[in-house]
Design an enzyme around this catalytic site. Sequence first.
Site, mmCIF file in Angstrom:
data_model
loop_
_atom_site.group_PDB
_atom_site.id
_atom_site.type_symbol
_atom_site.label_atom_id
_atom_site.label_comp_id
_atom_site.label_asym_id
_atom_site.label_seq_id
_atom_site.Cartn_x
_atom_site.Cartn_y
_atom_site.Cartn_z
ATOM 1 N N ASP A 123 -3.126 -6.454 9.842
ATOM 2 C CA ASP A 123 -3.197 -7.191 8.583
ATOM 3 C C ASP A 123 -1.893 -6.992 7.826
ATOM 4 O OD1 ASP A 123 -4.787 -8.797 6.711
ATOM 5 O OD2 ASP A 123 -4.649 -7.058 5.404
ATOM 6 N N GLU A 178 -0.025 -7.383 3.781
ATOM 7 C CA GLU A 178 -0.024 -7.732 2.360
ATOM 8 C C GLU A 178 1.374 -8.264 2.058
ATOM 9 O OE1 GLU A 178 -2.673 -7.838 0.554
ATOM 10 O OE2 GLU A 178 -3.944 -6.799 2.008
ATOM 11 N N HIS A 221 -8.484 -5.275 0.001
ATOM 12 C CA HIS A 221 -7.251 -6.073 -0.095
ATOM 13 C C HIS A 221 -5.994 -5.203 0.029
ATOM 14 C CE1 HIS A 221 -9.430 -9.739 -0.896
ATOM 15 N NE2 HIS A 221 -10.125 -9.096 -1.803
ATOM 16 N N ASP A 251 -8.252 -3.412 5.226
ATOM 17 C CA ASP A 251 -8.693 -4.735 5.684
ATOM 18 C C ASP A 251 -8.669 -4.831 7.212
ATOM 19 O OD1 ASP A 251 -9.113 -5.425 3.078
ATOM 20 O OD2 ASP A 251 -7.673 -7.077 3.030
#
Length: 196
Positions: free
Chosen positions: A14, A16, A155, A160
């Site tokens: 994942d 960000e 998040h 995540d």
Amino acid sequence: MPENIDAVEFTIFDTETTGLDPAAGDRIVELAGLRVRGKERMGAFDMLINPRRQISPGAFSVNKITPEMLKDAPAIEIVMPKFLDFIAGGCLCSYNAEFDLSFLNNELRLLGRPALNNIIVFDVFTMAKKLMPQLSRYALWFVAKELGVQTTQQHRAFSDAELTWEVFTKLKIICEQKGITNFTDFSNLFVFKPKI
């Protein structure tokens, strides 16, 4: 690749980011992965990245990553080779792979490296849509709740990735119940095919 899905190594990953659009200059600020085989955790990767630009207010409202958290973080040219080593020899897996891969490939392009075209990528979002067509929405937290996963979405990239693994594991059980147990059938159904 082994034919049994549980013998295949996946990196559930994942990102960000500073915003939603790598084409507009948005960059990765956190990159995380969980290397798994069947129910076994084989390794973890989690690094903040200094993007050398501001995080948009919209992105900050979701991930709560501050400039102070990033000012001493390594640059992408340090982090990316480590991540490529971490994922080598396995498949990638993400929730909404199109988003995460667009950012990964943009960072590789900025580093003068080739895009990730030589690795099999699975999209757990696609799995959820195909295996649970009755749902009214497909946000990760919602799919997790519908599958009885207790973990709350944070998040942040590593948490995540862990939540995505829990969802992936539950969806694999649905696959087994439908007789989808070999890698070829699994790939034909759920592999991510980028839009050309």
